[in-house]
Design a protein around this motif. Structure first.
Motif, PDB file in Angstrom:
ATOM      1  N   SER A  40      40.220  -0.939   1.838  1.00 38.40           N
ATOM      2  CA  SER A  40      41.197  -1.009   0.747  1.00 38.40           C
ATOM      3  C   SER A  40      41.638  -2.431   0.455  1.00 38.40           C
ATOM      4  CB  SER A  40      42.416  -0.164   1.102  1.00 38.40           C
ATOM      5  OG  SER A  40      43.083  -0.700   2.236  1.00 38.40           O
ATOM      6  N   GLY A  41      41.303  -3.379   1.352  1.00 39.01           N
ATOM      7  CA  GLY A  41      41.746  -4.760   1.192  1.00 39.01           C
ATOM      8  C   GLY A  41      42.884  -5.127   2.110  1.00 39.01           C
ATOM      9  N   LEU A  42      43.388  -4.147   2.880  1.00 34.85           N
ATOM     10  CA  LEU A  42      44.463  -4.401   3.824  1.00 34.85           C
ATOM     11  C   LEU A  42      43.893  -5.004   5.104  1.00 34.85           C
ATOM     12  CD1 LEU A  42      47.544  -3.949   4.338  1.00 34.85           C
ATOM     13  CD2 LEU A  42      46.891  -1.807   5.475  1.00 34.85           C
ATOM     14  N   GLY A  43      44.558  -6.037   5.635  1.00 35.06           N
ATOM     15  CA  GLY A  43      44.094  -6.681   6.857  1.00 35.06           C
ATOM     16  C   GLY A  43      45.234  -6.947   7.807  1.00 35.06           C
ATOM     17  N   LEU A  44      44.911  -7.015   9.126  1.00 38.91           N
ATOM     18  CA  LEU A  44      45.914  -7.243  10.149  1.00 38.91           C
ATOM     19  C   LEU A  44      45.324  -8.116  11.254  1.00 38.91           C
ATOM     20  CD1 LEU A  44      48.711  -6.540  11.445  1.00 38.91           C
ATOM     21  CD2 LEU A  44      47.556  -4.608  12.552  1.00 38.91           C
ATOM     22  N   THR A  45      46.104  -9.096  11.700  1.00 37.31           N
ATOM     23  CA  THR A  45      45.723  -9.928  12.840  1.00 37.31           C
ATOM     24  C   THR A  45      46.815  -9.862  13.901  1.00 37.31           C
ATOM     25  OG1 THR A  45      44.369 -11.493  11.571  1.00 37.31           O
ATOM     26  CG2 THR A  45      45.290 -12.283  13.639  1.00 37.31           C
ATOM     27  N   ALA A  46      46.401  -9.640  15.138  1.00 35.16           N
ATOM     28  CA  ALA A  46      47.304  -9.720  16.287  1.00 35.16           C
ATOM     29  C   ALA A  46      46.620 -10.618  17.312  1.00 35.16           C
ATOM     30  CB  ALA A  46      47.570  -8.346  16.876  1.00 35.16           C
ATOM     31  N   HIS A  47      47.291 -11.692  17.722  1.00 33.97           N
ATOM     32  CA  HIS A  47      46.656 -12.719  18.548  1.00 33.97           C
ATOM     33  C   HIS A  47      47.668 -13.213  19.572  1.00 33.97           C
ATOM     34  CE1 HIS A  47      44.192 -16.768  18.510  1.00 33.97           C
ATOM     35  NE2 HIS A  47      44.266 -16.206  19.708  1.00 33.97           N
ATOM     36  N   TYR A  48      47.257 -13.184  20.859  1.00 37.96           N
ATOM     37  CA  TYR A  48      48.110 -13.718  21.917  1.00 37.96           C
ATOM     38  C   TYR A  48      47.271 -14.581  22.848  1.00 37.96           C
ATOM     39  CZ  TYR A  48      51.257 -14.154  25.868  1.00 37.96           C
ATOM     40  OH  TYR A  48      52.050 -14.666  26.866  1.00 37.96           O
ATOM     41  N   ALA A  49      47.806 -15.723  23.237  1.00 31.21           N
ATOM     42  CA  ALA A  49      47.115 -16.608  24.167  1.00 31.21           C
ATOM     43  C   ALA A  49      48.143 -17.242  25.094  1.00 31.21           C
ATOM     44  CB  ALA A  49      46.344 -17.696  23.417  1.00 31.21           C
ATOM     45  N   ALA A  50      47.706 -17.520  26.332  1.00 30.50           N
ATOM     46  CA  ALA A  50      48.577 -18.154  27.320  1.00 30.50           C
ATOM     47  C   ALA A  50      47.797 -19.237  28.044  1.00 30.50           C
ATOM     48  CB  ALA A  50      49.100 -17.130  28.317  1.00 30.50           C
ATOM     49  N   SER A  51      48.495 -20.282  28.460  1.00 35.68           N
ATOM     50  CA  SER A  51      47.855 -21.371  29.190  1.00 35.68           C
ATOM     51  C   SER A  51      48.535 -21.576  30.532  1.00 35.68           C
ATOM     52  CB  SER A  51      47.903 -22.671  28.374  1.00 35.68           C
ATOM     53  OG  SER A  51      49.237 -23.130  28.217  1.00 35.68           O
ATOM     54  N   ASP A  52      47.710 -21.722  31.580  1.00 35.97           N
ATOM     55  CA  ASP A  52      48.179 -22.054  32.914  1.00 35.97           C
ATOM     56  C   ASP A  52      48.021 -23.558  33.071  1.00 35.97           C
ATOM     57  OD1 ASP A  52      48.812 -22.253  35.567  1.00 35.97           O
ATOM     58  OD2 ASP A  52      47.033 -21.201  36.302  1.00 35.97           O
ATOM     59  N   VAL A  53      49.111 -24.303  32.900  1.00 33.91           N
ATOM     60  CA  VAL A  53      49.077 -25.760  32.857  1.00 33.91           C
ATOM     61  C   VAL A  53      49.128 -26.337  34.270  1.00 33.91           C
ATOM     62  CG1 VAL A  53      50.244 -27.836  32.018  1.00 33.91           C
ATOM     63  CG2 VAL A  53      50.126 -25.792  30.577  1.00 33.91           C
ATOM     64  N   GLU A  54      48.196 -27.271  34.545  1.00 33.23           N
ATOM     65  CA  GLU A  54      48.107 -27.874  35.873  1.00 33.23           C
ATOM     66  C   GLU A  54      48.667 -29.298  35.913  1.00 33.23           C
ATOM     67  OE1 GLU A  54      44.177 -27.511  37.502  1.00 33.23           O
ATOM     68  OE2 GLU A  54      43.834 -25.598  36.494  1.00 33.23           O
ATOM     69  N   VAL A  55      49.182 -29.803  34.806  1.00 27.99           N
ATOM     70  CA  VAL A  55      49.742 -31.145  34.756  1.00 27.99           C
ATOM     71  C   VAL A  55      51.113 -31.136  35.416  1.00 27.99           C
ATOM     72  CG1 VAL A  55      50.465 -33.045  33.263  1.00 27.99           C
ATOM     73  CG2 VAL A  55      48.492 -31.636  32.627  1.00 27.99           C
ATOM     74  N   ALA A  56      51.333 -32.050  36.356  1.00 30.17           N
ATOM     75  CA  ALA A  56      52.599 -32.109  37.088  1.00 30.17           C
ATOM     76  C   ALA A  56      53.777 -32.292  36.141  1.00 30.17           C
ATOM     77  CB  ALA A  56      52.559 -33.252  38.099  1.00 30.17           C
ATOM     78  N   GLY A  57      54.811 -31.488  36.342  1.00 29.74           N
ATOM     79  CA  GLY A  57      56.017 -31.606  35.553  1.00 29.74           C
ATOM     80  C   GLY A  57      55.997 -30.850  34.239  1.00 29.74           C
ATOM     81  N   GLU A  58      54.892 -30.178  33.917  1.00 30.89           N
ATOM     82  CA  GLU A  58      54.789 -29.425  32.672  1.00 30.89           C
ATOM     83  C   GLU A  58      54.727 -27.934  32.957  1.00 30.89           C
ATOM     84  OE1 GLU A  58      51.803 -30.654  29.948  1.00 30.89           O
ATOM     85  OE2 GLU A  58      52.211 -32.792  30.179  1.00 30.89           O
ATOM     86  N   ALA A  59      55.366 -27.147  32.081  1.00 34.59           N
ATOM     87  CA  ALA A  59      55.375 -25.695  32.238  1.00 34.59           C
ATOM     88  C   ALA A  59      54.171 -25.081  31.525  1.00 34.59           C
ATOM     89  CB  ALA A  59      56.674 -25.129  31.660  1.00 34.59           C
ATOM     90  N   ASP A  60      53.937 -23.814  31.806  1.00 36.47           N
ATOM     91  CA  ASP A  60      52.864 -23.087  31.133  1.00 36.47           C
ATOM     92  C   ASP A  60      53.244 -22.827  29.681  1.00 36.47           C
ATOM     93  OD1 ASP A  60      51.636 -23.034  33.591  1.00 36.47           O
ATOM     94  OD2 ASP A  60      52.317 -20.999  34.076  1.00 36.47           O
ATOM     95  N   GLY A  61      52.241 -22.559  28.856  1.00 40.84           N
ATOM     96  CA  GLY A  61      52.486 -22.310  27.442  1.00 40.84           C
ATOM     97  C   GLY A  61      51.997 -20.948  27.007  1.00 40.84           C
ATOM     98  N   ALA A  62      52.384 -20.544  25.796  1.00 40.69           N
ATOM     99  CA  ALA A  62      51.947 -19.265  25.249  1.00 40.69           C
ATOM    100  C   ALA A  62      52.187 -19.261  23.741  1.00 40.69           C
ATOM    101  CB  ALA A  62      52.694 -18.097  25.896  1.00 40.69           C
TER     102      ALA A  62
END
Length: 363
Positions: free
Chosen positions: A211-233
Motif C-alpha cells: 500500500s506504500g506504508l513503511g516502518l523502521t525499527a532500529h536499535y544498536a548498542a556499543s560496548d566502549v573500551e576507551v578509559a573514562g567513557e561510558a557505553d552508548g546506544a
C-alpha cells in the motif's frame, strides 16, 4: 534529506555482470568508464560570526575492467578545484584529490570478494574503506557481508579528505546480514569490532507494505573500551507512507544519556535524516522529525523539520528545504539540486543558515 554522493555499494557484487572478456587484453579494452561532473556552491550565514562561502568544480571518475573468469579491477578518484571563495580557506573542505577506489574483485555463484579501496554502504560502516569484504547470497533469503577495514575516507563535495585515516591500531571487523523472512520485511542484524575502542551490536527491521506504508525499527548498542567513557546506544523509529507523488515520514531517535552513540558513528552513519543534525548523536538526545517529499514532472520538492532536545536541557531546531530538478530535456543525466538548512540553537552563537547548490552531469 542528508546528502549521499557515494557510488556503488558492496552488495552490487551479487548482481549480474555485462559481457565477459575472453582474455586479459579484452578485459582492459572492454572496460567501462563512468563518472560525474559537478559545479558546487556552499554558503553559510553565521548569525554571530563571519559568514563563509565557496564554489568548486568537482570531478568523479571511475574505470572498471570487463569481468574475466569472475575477476575485475577498478580504479576511481574524486577531485575538487576551487572556483571562488569568500574568505581564505573557505573552500579547503572541498578541494583536493583522493583515489577513492583501487580494488580487485571476484564473483562466483552466490559469492563475492573485494580487496582494496572500495565503497561500502552498511549500517555504521560507510563511505570509502581500504578493506577486504566477502559477500554471499547462498543462504535462502539472506545476504551476508563480512569484512575487515584498516582505514577510511570521505569524498563528498563539501567534505573531501586528502587521504585515508587509520582505524585505531588494528582496524575494524564487521559482519552484516540482511534476511527477508516474509514479503516486504527485511531484518538486518550486524556486529562491528574495533580493538580497544568499541564493540557494536544492532538490529534493524524494515517493513514495506504494498500500500506504500513503511516502518523502521532500529536499535544498536556499543560496548566502549576507551578509559573514562561510558557505553552508548541508539533507538530509531520511523513511520512513512506514499500517496501518488507525495511521500511522508515521521520519526524519533533516542541516544544513551551518558555517551550518546558511543563511537558507533566512527566508521560512517546513515540514520540522521537532517542535512546537519548536529545534536542527533550526542549524549541524552531525543530527536523528532517530520518530512515530506513531492514529485511533479521533472521536479522533486522536499521539506523536513527536526527538533533535538539533548543533555543539559538544551535544544536545537532544524528546517531543511530541498529542490531537485531533472534537466534531461537539455541533456541526459543532467540535474540541479538545491538544499537550504536553517539551524536554530539555544545559544545564538550556534545559529546559522546554510545553502548548497549543485549542477551535476553523470556519464
Amino acid at each position: 534529506m542528508k546528502k549521499h554522493y557515494l557510488g556503488v555499494a558492496i552488495i552490487s557484487l551479487l548482481t549480474s555482470y555485462g559481457a565477459q572478456a575472453d582474455n586479459l587484453s579484452d578485459a582492459f579494452k572492454n572496460g567501462t568508464v563512468s563518472g560525474d561532473l559537478n559545479l558546487f556552491y556552499k554558503g553559510i550565514d553565521n548569525r554571530s560570526s563571519t559568514d563563509s562561502g565557496y564554489g568548486t568544480g568537482f570531478l568523479g571518475l571511475k574505470y572498471e575492467t570487463a569481468p574475466l573468469n569472475g575477476l575485475q579491477m577498478g580504479l576511481a578518484l574524486r577531485h575538487g578545484s576551487e572556483l571562488d571563495e569568500d574568505n581564505p580557506g573557505d573552500s579547503d573542505e572541498g578541494v583536493g584529490t583522493l583515489v577513492t577506489e583501487a580494488y580487485l574483485s571476484y564473483r562466483g555463484d552466490g559469492f563475492g570478494a573485494v580487496l582494496g579501496r572500495q565503497a561500502v554502504d552498511l549500517e555504521w560502516v560507510g563511505d570509502y574503506h581500504e578493506a577486504v569484504t566477502l559477500t554471499s547470497d547462498m543462504l535462502p533469503a539472506t545476504e551476508l557481508t563480512a569484512g575487515y577495514s584498516r582505514s577510511l575516507a570521505v569524498a563528498d563535495e563539501d567534505d573531501l579528505r586528502h587521504s585515508f585515516t587509520d582505524i585505531g591500531d588494528n582496524g575494524a571487523w564487521f559482519l552484516d546480514a540482511k534476511v527477508s523472512p516474509a514479503e516486504g520485511l527485511v531484518l538486518n542484524p550486524y556486529y562491528i569490532h574495533v580493538n580497544d575502542i568499541f564493540d557494536g551490536l544492532g538490529l534493524k527491521a524494515d517493513f514495506e507494505h504494498a500500500s506504500g506504508l513503511g516502518l523502521t525499527a532500529h536499535y544498536a548498542a556499543s560496548d566502549v573500551e576507551v578509559a573514562g567513557e561510558a557505553d552508548g546506544a541508539i533507538l530509531h523509529l520511523e513511520l512513512r507512507g506514499t500517496m501518488g507523488g507525495l511521500a511522508l515520514a515521521a520519526g524519533y531517535i533516542d541516544t544513551d544519556r551518558q555517551c550518546g552513540v558511543g563511537h558507533l558513528d566512527d566508521l560512517g552513519e546513515n540514520i540522521n535524516p537532517l542535512e546537519d543534525g548536529n545534536q542527533v548523536y550526542v549524549a541524552d538526545a531525543q530527536t523528532w522529525y517530520l518530512g515530506a517529499e513531492y514529485s511533479i514532472g521533472h521536479a522533486t520538492l522536499g521539506l523536513i523539520v527536526g527538533h533535538s532536545d539533548y543533555a543539559g536541557n538544551s535544544e536545537e531546531r532544524e528546517i531543511n528545504l530541498a529542490l531537485g530538478y531533472d534537466l534531461a530535456d537539455i541533456a541526459e543525466n543532467l540535474s540541479v539540486n538545491l538544499v537550504y538548512a536553517d539551524i536554530d540553537a539555544d545559544a545564538n552563537s550556534d545559529d546559522y543558515e546554510k545553502l548548497t547548490l549543485m549542477l551535476s552531469y553523470g556519464f
